[in-house]
Design a protein around this motif. Structure first.
Motif, PDB file in Angstrom:
ATOM      1  N   THR A 103       0.949  -1.212   0.242  1.00  0.00           N
ATOM      2  CA  THR A 103      -0.069  -0.016  -0.015  1.00  0.00           C
ATOM      3  C   THR A 103       0.916   1.313  -0.104  1.00  0.00           C
ATOM      4  O   THR A 103       1.768   1.449   0.909  1.00  0.00           O
ATOM      5  N   SER A 144      -4.606  10.589   2.318  1.00  0.00           N
ATOM      6  CA  SER A 144      -5.540   9.403   1.711  1.00  0.00           C
ATOM      7  C   SER A 144      -5.641   8.125   2.464  1.00  0.00           C
ATOM      8  O   SER A 144      -6.754   7.667   2.606  1.00  0.00           O
ATOM      9  N   ARG A 193      -8.934   6.479   4.225  1.00  0.00           N
ATOM     10  CA  ARG A 193      -9.534   5.071   4.075  1.00  0.00           C
ATOM     11  C   ARG A 193      -9.871   4.441   5.513  1.00  0.00           C
ATOM     12  O   ARG A 193     -10.357   3.596   5.445  1.00  0.00           O
TER      13      ARG A 193
END
Length: 115
Positions: free
Chosen positions: A104, A110, A114
């Motif tokens: 990831t 960001s 999430r």
């Protein structure tokens, strides 16, 4: 065990400097901070650190989290890691891996969104 120089040779990349090699091959424990100016090779060093860790079986690719401040940096880091991991596996180096395992890599914002 593969050295940073072994991997650079196998992937047809520039050999790491002694400073980059020290970061790439640092013992697998704790967090590390690399402070260097623009254009000094931080992104390349970070990408090769991930490749070295995966190739030597210290971590699986999906266990890696790379965070940066900008989308451009996240895109560049993610691309370098993915392309080099693909090349490592095509060369038969490192442990067997699922082709779809990917680290990831995103911006701090960001990633936090999430969560």
């Amino acid at each position: 065990m593969f050295s940073a120089k072994d991997l650079a040779t196998a992937l047809k990349l520039h050999q790491p400097t002694s400073e980059q090699e020290a970061v790439i091959e640092a013992p697998w424990s704790g967090a590390y901070r690399v402070i260097a100016g623009a254009g000094s090779g931080k992104t390349e060093t970070m990408a090769m650190r991930v490749v070295w860790l995966v190739a030597n079986g210290h971590v699986a690719a999906h266990e890696v989290l790379g965070l940066t401040f900008t989308r451009k940096a996240a895109g560049e880091l993610g691309h370098r890691i993915s392309s080099r991991l693909n090349a490592v596996h095509q060369a038969g180096l490192g442990p067997e891996s699922d082709e779809f395992e990917r680290p990831t890599v995103s911006t701090y914002n960001s990633f936090a969104a999430r969560l």
